[in-house]
Write a protein that holds these residues in place. Structure first.
Motif, short mmCIF file in Angstrom:
data_model
loop_
_atom_site.label_atom_id
_atom_site.label_comp_id
_atom_site.label_asym_id
_atom_site.label_seq_id
_atom_site.Cartn_x
_atom_site.Cartn_y
_atom_site.Cartn_z
N THR A 168 0.82 -1.22 0.00
CA THR A 168 0.00 0.00 0.00
C THR A 168 0.85 1.26 0.00
N GLN A 192 -4.75 3.52 -5.39
CA GLN A 192 -5.14 2.69 -4.25
C GLN A 192 -6.41 1.86 -4.50
N ASP A 251 -7.18 -2.06 -4.73
CA ASP A 251 -6.97 -2.89 -3.55
C ASP A 251 -8.10 -2.79 -2.53
N THR A 255 -9.23 -5.74 -0.38
CA THR A 255 -8.57 -6.15 0.86
C THR A 255 -9.58 -6.26 2.01
N HIS A 299 -8.82 -11.59 -3.96
CA HIS A 299 -7.88 -10.47 -3.94
C HIS A 299 -7.08 -10.42 -5.25
N ARG A 300 -7.01 -9.22 -5.81
CA ARG A 300 -6.35 -8.99 -7.10
C ARG A 300 -7.05 -9.75 -8.24
N HIS A 352 -8.91 -6.05 -10.28
CA HIS A 352 -7.73 -5.74 -11.09
C HIS A 352 -7.95 -6.14 -12.56
N HIS A 366 -1.13 0.67 -11.26
CA HIS A 366 -1.32 -0.19 -10.08
C HIS A 366 -1.42 -1.65 -10.51
N ASP A 404 1.56 -4.82 -10.08
CA ASP A 404 1.18 -6.02 -9.32
C ASP A 404 1.46 -7.30 -10.10
N THR A 464 -1.91 -11.13 -10.48
CA THR A 464 -3.28 -10.67 -10.57
C THR A 464 -4.00 -11.47 -11.66
#
Length: 325
Positions: free
Chosen positions: A3, A42, A45, A48, A62-63, A67, A105, A109, A116
């Motif tokens: 982050t 940001q 994410d 999260t 997540h991701r 994403h 972003h 990742d 992702t």
């Protein structure tokens, strides 16, 4: 990325935006664009928050969709529209720089070992290039240096342009490191099917998982030297009732949807079974911390389960709570 690094990237992109004459000559637009790049860096994410639900939901999602290709455009349009109605400035420039922030972003990742699902909805495959650690000190410090130079009078736009040119070179350097390691591994083993590299925070040290036709090899590369740490015989998951029953558990299902290289084991006790899957990518001090464990009674009913990061058997037993091994 972590982050903190994403936040610094948002500042850096806001700085780069000042190279755009329209942004540089309009203080209100410059402020709106900075907010757009900060929020955009940001927003993907936000998933999260799934950690508050449980590890299975977090690991599986997540991701993932946040994403994805559609999400990049949705986040961009949502953030830009809100800022447009607050600042009443050029919508096009807000849209452009926010899009760059959201896209960057997702892009950075991809270079982590976690990866992702950036190609959704066309593919749910995890894209994890395994070149940059989730927290990379060099990248983080480079951004801090850029901010320090700016606060001491350096040109905001050109400072971060130079920082990002340096970081492009750093990514190329890390890619070359990875390819050198992969070449050595292919020369060490026959019938290599897959090589997974997990970079650490130290630029000269990597965790490695190699899959061949017959075995899994867990290794570490340090200063260009590769050392084999563990060897496991490759055994296909058997189609037996206890494992088929365990697969119905959401924790194990989440693990299997995410982990590309693992070993399994089934233990039978006097009053229960325990099915354990262990991810081989993250060996730390002789321990494999990312696991999925399902406990079933003798009638194959799921009694307890857990998936996630755990660094001792004692803590794992506490998570499972119901049945000690």
């Amino acid at each position: 990325m972590d982050t903190g690094t994403h936040f610094l990237m948002g500042i850096a992109l806001g700085g780069l935006a000042t190279l755009d004459p329209t942004v540089a000559n309009n203080p209100a637009l410059a402020e709106a664009v900075l907010l757009g790049t900060l929020v955009g860096s940001q927003t993907p994410d936000l998933d999260t928050i799934l950690k508050l639900k449980n590890n299975a939901k977090y690991i599986r999602n997540h991701r993932g969709i946040t994403h994805s290709i559609p999400a990049v455009f949705i986040w961009t349009l949502l953030i830009s529209t809100i800022l447009f109605y607050v600042y009443h400035v050029s919508f096009f420039h807000l849209l452009l720089w926010t899009f760059i922030a959201v896209s960057l972003h997702v892009l950075v990742d991809i270079f982590n070992a976690y990866g992702t699902q950036a190609l959704r909805p066309f593919s749910k495959k995890w894209i994890a290039l395994g070149i940059i650690n989730t927290f990379d000190p060099f990248i983080f410090i480079a951004h801090l240096i850029g901010i320090a130079l700016w606060l001491n009078g350096a040109h905001l736009g050109y400072t971060f342009l130079a920082i990002y040119a340096l970081l492009v070179g750093y990514y190329i350097f890390r890619f070359q490191q990875q390819q050198t390691i992969k070449t050595k591994l292919r020369n060490m083993f026959e019938n290599v099917e897959q090589i997974i590299t997990v970079p650490t925070m130290k630029w000269n040290e990597w965790h490695l998982a190699v899959s061949t036709a017959t075995h899994f090899y867990v290794a570490r590369a340090k200063n260009g030297e590769i050392r084999i740490l563990d060897i496991f015989e490759k055994c296909p998951i058997p189609n037996i009732p206890v494992i088929e029953a365990a697969k119905k558990d959401e924790n194990l299902a989440a693990f299997l949807s995410f982990s590309p290289v693992y070993r399994w084991e089934v233990n039978e006790y006097s009053d229960h079974y325990e099915v354990r899957f262990t991810d081989l990518r993250y060996r730390s001090k002789g321990y494999y911390p990312f696991v999925a464990v399902v406990q079933l009674d003798l009638d194959l009913n799921i009694v307890s389960s857990y998936t996630g990061w755990i660094f001792s058997e004692k803590k794992l037993r506490k998570k499972l709570e119901l049945i000690p091994s």
